[in-house]
Write an enzyme that holds these catalytic residues in place. Sequence first.
Site, short mmCIF file in Angstrom:
data_model
loop_
_atom_site.label_atom_id
_atom_site.label_comp_id
_atom_site.label_asym_id
_atom_site.label_seq_id
_atom_site.Cartn_x
_atom_site.Cartn_y
_atom_site.Cartn_z
N ARG A 135 0.81 -1.21 0.00
CA ARG A 135 0.00 0.00 0.00
C ARG A 135 0.86 1.28 0.00
O ARG A 135 0.50 2.27 -0.59
CB ARG A 135 -0.91 0.00 1.25
CG ARG A 135 -2.25 0.70 1.07
CD ARG A 135 -3.16 0.44 2.24
NE ARG A 135 -2.46 0.63 3.53
CZ ARG A 135 -2.31 1.81 4.15
NH1 ARG A 135 -2.84 2.89 3.62
NH2 ARG A 135 -1.67 1.89 5.29
N MET A 175 2.49 9.00 -3.58
CA MET A 175 2.17 8.55 -2.22
C MET A 175 2.87 7.26 -1.81
O MET A 175 2.44 6.59 -0.87
CB MET A 175 0.65 8.40 -2.07
CG MET A 175 -0.11 9.71 -2.21
SD MET A 175 0.50 11.02 -1.11
CE MET A 175 -0.16 10.43 0.46
N ARG A 176 3.93 6.89 -2.50
CA ARG A 176 4.66 5.69 -2.12
C ARG A 176 6.12 6.01 -1.85
O ARG A 176 6.68 6.91 -2.48
CB ARG A 176 4.57 4.62 -3.20
CG ARG A 176 3.17 4.03 -3.28
CD ARG A 176 3.01 3.17 -4.49
NE ARG A 176 1.61 2.85 -4.69
CZ ARG A 176 1.00 1.80 -4.16
NH1 ARG A 176 1.69 0.92 -3.43
NH2 ARG A 176 -0.28 1.60 -4.37
N LEU A 187 10.03 5.48 -2.05
CA LEU A 187 11.03 4.87 -2.94
C LEU A 187 12.25 4.52 -2.10
O LEU A 187 12.59 5.22 -1.16
CB LEU A 187 11.42 5.86 -4.04
CG LEU A 187 10.30 6.23 -5.01
CD1 LEU A 187 10.71 7.40 -5.87
CD2 LEU A 187 9.90 5.04 -5.87
N HIS A 197 7.11 18.87 -0.04
CA HIS A 197 6.38 18.48 1.17
C HIS A 197 5.65 19.71 1.72
O HIS A 197 6.23 20.80 1.79
CB HIS A 197 7.37 17.94 2.21
CG HIS A 197 6.69 17.47 3.44
ND1 HIS A 197 6.03 16.26 3.51
CD2 HIS A 197 6.51 18.06 4.64
CE1 HIS A 197 5.49 16.14 4.71
NE2 HIS A 197 5.76 17.21 5.41
N VAL A 245 12.06 9.26 5.43
CA VAL A 245 10.80 9.87 4.99
C VAL A 245 10.91 11.39 5.22
O VAL A 245 10.99 11.84 6.37
CB VAL A 245 9.60 9.29 5.78
CG1 VAL A 245 8.31 9.98 5.38
CG2 VAL A 245 9.49 7.79 5.51
N GLU A 290 -0.76 26.91 -3.08
CA GLU A 290 -0.43 28.09 -3.90
C GLU A 290 1.08 28.35 -3.85
O GLU A 290 1.71 28.65 -4.86
CB GLU A 290 -1.13 29.32 -3.33
CG GLU A 290 -2.30 29.81 -4.15
CD GLU A 290 -2.97 30.96 -3.43
OE1 GLU A 290 -2.33 32.02 -3.24
OE2 GLU A 290 -4.13 30.77 -3.01
N ALA A 291 1.63 28.28 -2.64
CA ALA A 291 3.08 28.50 -2.47
C ALA A 291 3.87 27.40 -3.19
O ALA A 291 4.91 27.67 -3.80
CB ALA A 291 3.43 28.54 -0.98
C1 GRF Z 1 1.02 18.47 -2.45
O1 GRF Z 1 0.34 19.25 -1.47
C2 GRF Z 1 2.40 18.08 -1.97
O2 GRF Z 1 2.89 18.90 -0.96
C3 GRF Z 1 2.20 16.71 -1.43
O3 GRF Z 1 1.16 16.15 -2.19
C4 GRF Z 1 0.33 17.17 -2.72
C5 GRF Z 1 0.16 16.89 -4.17
O4 GRF Z 1 -0.78 17.70 -4.78
N1 GRF Z 1 3.45 15.98 -1.51
P1 GRF Z 1 -0.94 17.72 -6.35
O5 GRF Z 1 -1.28 16.31 -6.80
O6 GRF Z 1 0.35 18.21 -6.95
O7 GRF Z 1 -2.08 18.67 -6.61
#
Ligand code: GRF
Length: 215
Positions: free
Chosen positions: A75, A104-105, A107, A123, A158, A186-187
């Site tokens: 997962r 979401m995995r 590496l 992040h 991580v 946004e940032a």
């Molecule tokens: C972002 O908020 C990033 O910080 C996190 O996952 C989110 C991905 O968003 N790692 P998106 O798929 O780029 O819209």
Amino acid sequence: MGGNNKQVTQGKTFRLGILGSGKGSNMVAIADACAAGRIPAEVAIVLSDVENAGILGHARERGLKAQFFPPGKFRTKLDEEAEKNLLATLERENIDLIVLAGFMRILKGEFLRVFEHRVVNIHPSLLPAFPGLEAWKQALDYGVKVTGCTVHFVDQGVDTGPIIGQQTVPVAVGDTAQILHARIQEAERELYPECVAALARGEIKVQARQTIWTR
Ligand code: GRF
């Protein structure tokens, strides 16, 4: 795609491989910055472990090569075969930099050895505060007044690799997790293209935990 501005190393354009599992707003910001010539690189391939992820749709709308790859039986990480196949795809595509954009995995091992200092992530907090999942929610629950986002190299931990760039975001009274996350995103859409552009220009040097912007 912003032809004249691209970084050419030995006659070759700097090639990005973008990996994501979600809606793809960071991928869009980076792909559009490449197209506008603000990043001297091209998006060679967009890959997702989620078949119907928004990131693949947005990539295809832009005429980019976009592929789903089966992640295997776990997962939170890729199984051995999936990792081997992913590595082969990225090597076949001659990727210079792997850009994780909501992937979401985790590496690991061999993959990171082959691509050492060539895998970056964004992040949604000011690392080392609030690593892991839902960092914007962790920040809100903790009660910080300022949070932000961090672009960093990916290492074996991580959210622990050398930091390339950070941008602050204020936390306002009455923020919900959703509002704060949107402000952070946004940032992210400013910071990530800026960092990827510097990497494509070869302007970032790594010395142990420090990264040095040479321009
Ligand atoms: C972002 O908020 C990033 O910080 C996190 O996952 C989110 C991905 O968003 N790692 P998106 O798929 O780029 O819209």
